[in-house]
Design an enzyme around this catalytic site. Structure first.
Site, PDB file in Angstrom:
ATOM      1  N   GLU A  84      -3.890  -1.108   1.122  1.00 17.60           N
ATOM      2  CA  GLU A  84      -4.676  -0.448   2.171  1.00 17.60           C
ATOM      3  C   GLU A  84      -3.781   0.247   3.182  1.00 17.60           C
ATOM      4  O   GLU A  84      -4.221   0.567   4.291  1.00 17.60           O
ATOM      5  CB  GLU A  84      -5.581  -1.467   2.877  1.00 17.60           C
ATOM      6  N   ASP A  97     -12.874   0.392  -2.712  1.00 20.00           N
ATOM      7  CA  ASP A  97     -12.260   1.641  -3.189  1.00 20.00           C
ATOM      8  C   ASP A  97     -12.868   2.847  -2.485  1.00 20.00           C
ATOM      9  O   ASP A  97     -12.155   3.800  -2.129  1.00 20.00           O
ATOM     10  CB  ASP A  97     -12.451   1.763  -4.702  1.00 20.00           C
ATOM     11  N   ASN A 136     -13.317  -6.286   1.587  1.00 19.34           N
ATOM     12  CA  ASN A 136     -13.435  -6.446   0.135  1.00 19.34           C
ATOM     13  C   ASN A 136     -14.215  -7.703  -0.224  1.00 19.34           C
ATOM     14  O   ASN A 136     -15.042  -7.707  -1.139  1.00 19.34           O
ATOM     15  CB  ASN A 136     -12.043  -6.510  -0.502  1.00 19.34           C
ATOM     16  N   ASP A 158      -2.377   1.147   8.585  1.00 17.70           N
ATOM     17  CA  ASP A 158      -2.945   0.028   7.831  1.00 17.70           C
ATOM     18  C   ASP A 158      -4.411  -0.151   8.230  1.00 17.70           C
ATOM     19  O   ASP A 158      -4.749  -0.133   9.429  1.00 17.70           O
ATOM     20  CB  ASP A 158      -2.166  -1.256   8.127  1.00 17.70           C
TER      21      ASP A 158
END
Length: 489
Positions: free
Chosen positions: A406, A379, A370, A362
């Protein structure tokens, strides 16, 4: 109903006119023959151009059939009025009355599988040319340009007409019974109506009228020859919806007839070749060879086309399957592929007698990444992390996938807990060494947390148990401060 009344009225007019004016009865019959032939041909052309998005060549082939028959009528009129020949079977008109079947045979023997292939059209045209040549030789073996020398020759010509008409009627009915689409049913219905009626009417007329008491046109019996063209005209003018398939033919019958329909043309060439072989052995042998080679070449090329189609479909299926198991953003395998691989490797642990390891990975503080840098950069971060993880895997059997969001997952067959820990630390360091800036993380860069679980197949545990254990281990790694590796308790 109006069309039926008009056609019936014209038929009655023909019968009455030759009765009222017998001195010009022959001219009147030729006029009505020509009128019905032209009308039938025009109707066929109209249907060929308007029955679908593409031009339907089958209707146009039938229009050519009508045109050839009209040539026979014109030559008969020439024999009667220009040459003053009363012979019932003059060679030139008989040839056109017989050769008229060639375009119709091409249409009825066409296969939808190869209908748009140029090589199929080429083979059909070669066989059709051979058939026309054989008809010419056969006709002028029996009669001369002036006509038959006697009744036996005239009867032989009539029998030849009977044979080809019956053959076409049977083919048309078979194609109709195996029609599964409206467009096909409409054409084959009209063709069946025409050739069945033509076979009956012309057979009776030739044997009992032309070779009986009325050798010349001009009697009320001539109305019989109008009937097939009147029937075709009415059938062709009916809308395509009226050609609806009334029954559902078995799939096997449809495919069998469609695949075998090209044989009809070859059979015609072969049969006629055998007929002429007695007087023209060279031509007969050539016709038989052409029939055999034609159907063999067509079957081979059809098989090649089917193999090509199958290859393209297989490649397309492989591509689609690849897309179905591929994550579009990172180009890694997706969750669906991970589940399938984990299930396979879990069952192989007993066979190998070695455990399988599952690593859940993770990205730390990815929400903050973000929020600070935007989803476009998010991305790009996912793609770079995926690339770093994939580049650090050393074994070909290790399977890396994007688990979702993620999170990533790695299935490592034949791996102990110690080996899985070593691999996890290598992956964590590979991501950290990229130095991707993340001011939302206390580490100041993008890092990952990894949970490790190892297991083997047993009655008490399944692959979901291993997945749950790896997920719990990931929770422990994140609870310890992230940028860490932990294993299941």
């Amino acid at each position: 109903m109006r069309d039926y009344l008009i056609v019936f009225a014209v038929l009655v007019l023909h019968a009455v006119s030759v009765r009222v004016a017998p001195e010009i009865g022959m001219a009147l019959s030729y006029f009505f023959f020509g009128a019905f032939g032209v009308a039938a041909g025009v109707a066929a052309v109209h249907r060929g151009l308007t029955s679908g998005r593409r031009v339907d060549a089958r209707w146009l082939a039938m229009a050519l059939t009508m045109a050839l028959w009209l040539c026979g009528v014109a030559l008969s009129a020439r024999q009667s009025y220009v040459l003053d020949n009363a012979n019932p079977a003059p060679g030139d008109s008989m040839f056109f009355y017989i050769i008229y079947v060639v375009p119709a045979l091409v249409a009825l023997s066409s296969s939808p599988v190869a209908a748009r292939k140029r090589w199929a059209l080429g083979i059909d045209l070669v066989l059709a040319s051979m058939l026309a040549t054989l008809f010419y030789v056969r006709v002028f073996t029996l009669v001369t340009m002036e006509g038959a020398a006697g009744r036996p020759e005239a009867e032989a010509i009539a029998a030849m007409l009977d044979f080809e008409n019956i053959f076409l009627a049977v083919i048309a009915i078979v194609r109709l019974l195996a029609s599964e689409r409206q467009r096909e049913a409409s054409f084959y219905r009209a063709a069946s109506i025409f050739f069945v009626s033509y076979t009956v009417v012309v057979g009776y007329y030739n044997h009992f009228v032309a070779l009986g008491d009325y050798p010349d046109f001009g009697s009320s019996w001539d109305i019989l020859l109008d009937i097939p063209f009147a029937a075709w005209l009415l059938a062709a003018r009916r809308g395509e919806g009226h050609g609806r398939v009334r029954w559902r033919p078995p799939v096997f019958l449809v495919r069998f007839v469609q695949s075998g329909s090209p044989v009809f043309m070859a059979m015609s060439v072969l049969a006629l070749g055998l007929m002429v072989m007695r007087h023209h052995p060279g031509l007969g042998v050539a016709a038989c060879a052409a029939a055999v080679l034609g159907i063999g070449l067509r079957s081979t090329l059809t098989q090649v086309s089917l193999v090509e189609v199958e290859s393209r479909l297989t490649a397309r299926q492989a591509t689609l399957e690849g897309l179905a198991y591929r994550d579009g953003l990172t180009e890694l395998a997706n969750r669906r592929a991970l589940d399938a691989t984990l299930l396979t490797e879990w069952h192989r642990t007993v066979e190998r007698n070695e455990p399988v390891a599952l690593l859940m990975i993770d990205i730390d503080f990815f929400k903050q990444f973000n929020d600070r840098y935007g989803h476009v950069e998010g991305d790009e971060c996912l793609r770079r992390v995926a690339s770093a993880l994939a580049g650090r895997i050393g074994r070909g059997e290790d399977f890396l996938a994007r688990y979702g969001g993620e999170e990533f997952a790695l299935v490592a067959p034949s791996t102990t807990l110690a080996g899985a820990h070593q691999l996890a630390h290598a992956l964590r360091e590979a991501v950290q060494s990229m130095g991707i800036r993340n001011e939302g993380s206390p580490y100041g860069m993008v890092t990952v947390s990894i949970g490790v679980a190892v297991g083997v197949e047993s009655p008490e545990a399944g692959p979901l148990s291993l997945l749950q254990a790896a997920d719990n281990a990931l929770y422990r790694a994140k609870a310890s401060g992230r940028n860490a590796v932990a294993s299941a308790a």
